[in-house]
Design an enzyme around this catalytic site. Structure first.
Site, PDB file in Angstrom:
ATOM      1  N   HIS A   1      45.144 -37.928  78.352  1.00 37.65           N
ATOM      2  CA  HIS A   1      43.867 -37.262  78.625  1.00 37.65           C
ATOM      3  C   HIS A   1      43.102 -37.214  77.302  1.00 37.65           C
ATOM      4  CE1 HIS A   1      41.576 -33.538  80.271  1.00 37.65           C
ATOM      5  NE2 HIS A   1      41.023 -34.656  80.674  1.00 37.65           N
TER       6      HIS A   1
ATOM      7  N   SER B   1      38.341 -28.642  76.615  1.00 38.85           N
ATOM      8  CA  SER B   1      36.901 -28.427  76.782  1.00 38.85           C
ATOM      9  C   SER B   1      36.342 -27.572  75.646  1.00 38.85           C
ATOM     10  CB  SER B   1      36.672 -27.728  78.128  1.00 38.85           C
ATOM     11  OG  SER B   1      35.304 -27.546  78.349  1.00 38.85           O
TER      12      SER B   1
ATOM     13  N   ARG C   1      38.089 -27.910  90.630  1.00 45.25           N
ATOM     14  CA  ARG C   1      39.345 -28.236  91.317  1.00 45.25           C
ATOM     15  C   ARG C   1      39.991 -26.972  91.881  1.00 45.25           C
ATOM     16  NH1 ARG C   1      42.858 -28.962  88.220  1.00 45.25           N
ATOM     17  NH2 ARG C   1      41.804 -28.467  86.266  1.00 45.25           N
TER      18      ARG C   1
ATOM     19  N   ASP D   1      37.618 -40.190  78.752  1.00 45.52           N
ATOM     20  CA  ASP D   1      38.439 -39.135  79.339  1.00 45.52           C
ATOM     21  C   ASP D   1      39.902 -39.492  79.628  1.00 45.52           C
ATOM     22  OD1 ASP D   1      38.579 -36.468  80.263  1.00 45.52           O
ATOM     23  OD2 ASP D   1      38.526 -37.165  82.324  1.00 45.52           O
TER      24      ASP D   1
ATOM     25  N   ARG E   1      27.762 -31.376  86.517  1.00 42.40           N
ATOM     26  CA  ARG E   1      28.337 -32.658  86.084  1.00 42.40           C
ATOM     27  C   ARG E   1      27.416 -33.823  86.431  1.00 42.40           C
ATOM     28  NH1 ARG E   1      33.545 -33.026  83.436  1.00 42.40           N
ATOM     29  NH2 ARG E   1      34.534 -30.994  83.712  1.00 42.40           N
TER      30      ARG E   1
ATOM     31  N   LYS F   1      40.845 -36.709  89.463  1.00 42.33           N
ATOM     32  CA  LYS F   1      42.047 -36.146  88.849  1.00 42.33           C
ATOM     33  C   LYS F   1      43.291 -36.380  89.711  1.00 42.33           C
ATOM     34  CE  LYS F   1      40.254 -34.677  85.019  1.00 42.33           C
ATOM     35  NZ  LYS F   1      40.449 -35.505  83.809  1.00 42.33           N
TER      36      LYS F   1
ATOM     37  N   LYS G   1      35.294 -33.314  71.939  1.00 44.77           N
ATOM     38  CA  LYS G   1      35.914 -34.619  72.225  1.00 44.77           C
ATOM     39  C   LYS G   1      34.866 -35.681  72.571  1.00 44.77           C
ATOM     40  CE  LYS G   1      38.428 -34.627  75.999  1.00 44.77           C
ATOM     41  NZ  LYS G   1      38.350 -35.504  77.162  1.00 44.77           N
ATOM     42  N   THR G   2      33.970 -35.360  73.506  1.00 47.65           N
ATOM     43  CA  THR G   2      32.954 -36.330  73.937  1.00 47.65           C
ATOM     44  C   THR G   2      31.961 -36.597  72.814  1.00 47.65           C
ATOM     45  OG1 THR G   2      33.197 -35.603  76.218  1.00 47.65           O
ATOM     46  CG2 THR G   2      31.215 -36.827  75.694  1.00 47.65           C
TER      47      THR G   2
END
Length: 524
Positions: free
Chosen positions: A213, A231, A51, A250, A314, A194, A235-236
């Site tokens: 989030h 990150s 981004r 997410d 990604r 986003k 989390k994932t």
């Protein structure tokens, strides 16, 4: 005839809500992507592989200007400037012979969702949008009326950026009152994802609904758990559980009916992806999945270890590619909330139970510590604080989200825990990374409720409640001070980290809520 205000549709082909077969055929035919051995396609997003936060703008106008927290995250532009950017975007779209129009929903809760229309000349971006958002049924498409329109001009650079006081010749600009956004210059797919997340973070809290989030999963008994974390905190990995269905990985909302996924797909990092350690993501990379900026070898194999283009490689794919997912993309009110921090200072316990006030404090802090690069053998962890674990996407003051979280914890009797997936026995370079076995055991104790039966002791300075024993966890590890050979060094490090929290939290004291929430933080 489809009405796309200001875009001449009479002289071009409009591809409106194509099938997956059609969109994949087009991306290959146009040479935008290459086909990989797994059946997924792969795109190179050009110059932009992430981004561009300094190129995101909001029109400063009533009534939204009174709600937006202006500053480093949310940059203002005038309505006149937005009109210039919109005119440029439409001029660029009018030059194209072919454009894609994709209609989607954001939000699986019918009472909270928004209908979004994306317009782009780039086929792979249309594919990305189809992967990431919720595709309406044929019946829903018959009466589809967009609540918000996102116009994308492609790679074109905006020549008059200096006259319009922009940061550069690319932009992502939002006009909240007119329910539209315009974008040009960057091709990075994450800007589209986003951008809409940012808008949900504006709309929902003003309706008393929390936007988050986080990832979410649900057990066989319907017990929902939320996982927040920046990150690298796990989390994932930790929310992907063979015994629990994935609601989403997410972005979620929390309304009067419960928790719901904003999206219809996943956007996972794939750098160093290994099929043995993350089989769900690896197996999701098949036809309809879209890889970004990976190295594709001549035989079509993907080299996931190659970061020559970017570390931020990604893949986007429909959530149906995850076998054990919750098909409604919804769950009830959460039973447990877990904040994940990878504390490289080695100070925080592997698990601690938070009061409601502490939950609001640590939510606002959004802490993790990243490992710094090595310079002549010297390493020093770097503390990272991101409000509500998603600061770049918050148009409102962070305390708005924290207040909503506290209200919902109270109303629904939610348990909140802080889990450290970082270092134990010393800081990075001295101690070691918390074992995944111990972290999993802590998470399991939270999810099965056995942690509620534990006896707790208090960590000084931070005032955190630590269980003295947990099934499957080495008891010595539970209190971090016990794992350090040099206890005085631990006490010093404890105060040092506490001071970082205190310094960071000063930025919320511009509002009365921030001063109130500060009381639940560490005290030196």
């Amino acid at each position: 005839m489809l009405n796309l205000e200001g875009i001449d549709t009479s002289n071009k082909t409009i591809i409106h809500n194509p099938s997956y077969d059609k969109i994949i055929e087009d991306t290959l035919k146009k040479g935008e992507v290459v086909l990989t051995k797994s059946g997924a396609t792969a795109v190179d997003t050009g110059e932009f592989t992430g981004r561009s936060p300094n190129d995101k703008f909001f029109v400063k106008q009533p009534p939204s200007e009174q709600y937006i927290a202006w500053g480093e995250i949310n940059h203002p532009i005038t309505l006149e400037t937005f009109k210039n950017l919109e005119a440029f975007t439409k001029e660029e779209l009018n030059k194209k012979n072919e454009i894609y129009v994709i209609d989607v929903f954001v939000g699986a809760s019918k009472s909270s969702r928004r209908a979004i229309r994306f317009v782009t000349p780039i086929a792979w971006q249309a594919h990305f949008v189809m992967n990431m958002f919720i595709l309406p049924s044929e019946e829903e498409l018959k009466n589809f009326k967009p609540d918000f329109t996102f116009l994308v001009a492609g790679e074109a650079r905006y020549p008059k950026w200096k006259e319009n006081n922009l940061n550069s010749d690319i932009f992502v600009a939002f006009n909240i009152e007119e329910n539209k956004a315009v974008m040009t210059g960057t091709l990075y797919g994450g800007e589209l994802k986003k951008g809409i997340f940012t808008m949900m973070n504006y709309w929902l809290p003003l309706e008393g609904k929390l936007s988050m989030h986080c990832s979410a999963n649900v057990g066989e008994k319907g017990d929902v758990a939320l996982f927040f974390g920046l990150s690298g905190t796990g989390k994932t990995t930790l929310s992907t559980d063979p015994n629990r269905k994935l609601i989403g990985d997410d972005e979620h909302g929390w309304d009067d009916e419960g928790v719901f996924n904003f999206e219809g797909g996943c956007y996972a990092k794939v750098i160093n992806l290994d099929k043995n350690s993350e089989p769900e993501i690896y197996n999701a990379i098949k036809r309809n999945a879209l890889l970004e900026n990976v190295k594709v070898l001549e035989n079509g194999e993907v080299d996931f270890t190659d970061s020559s283009k970017t570390e931020n490689t990604r893949v986007s794919y429909p959530i149906e590619h995850i076998e054990n997912h919750e098909c409604t993309l919804r769950g009830g009110h959460p039973k447990n909330i877990i904040f994940l921090s990878a504390d490289a200072f080695g100070v925080l316990p592997p698990v601690s139970k938070l009061t409601k006030e502490q939950a609001m404090y640590y939510f606002l802090s959004g802490y993790t510590a990243k490992v710094a690069g090595t310079e002549r053998g010297i390493t020093e962890p770097v503390a990272t604080f991101s409000a509500c674990f998603g600061e770049p996407f918050l148009p409102l003051h962070p305390t708005v989200y924290a207040k909503l979280l506290g209200e919902k914890i109270d109303k629904h009797g939610v348990n909140v825990y802080l889990v450290n997936t970082g270092w134990t026995g010393g800081p990075y370079g001295v101690g070691k990374r918390m074992s995944i076995k111990d972290t999993r055991a802590c998470i399991n104790a939270i999810l099965d409720g056995s942690i509620e039966n534990a006896e707790f002791e208090i960590l000084p300075v931070f005032d955190l409640a630590i269980p003295k024993e947990l099934p499957g966890v080495n008891t010595e590890v539970l209190n971090p001070r016990n794992t350090w050979a040099d206890k005085e060094a631990y006490d010093k490090q404890l105060r040092k980290l506490a001071q970082m929290f205190i310094e960071n939290f000063k930025r919320y004291e511009d509002v009365k809520e921030g001063k109130e929430y500060e009381k639940a933080g560490p005290k030196i």
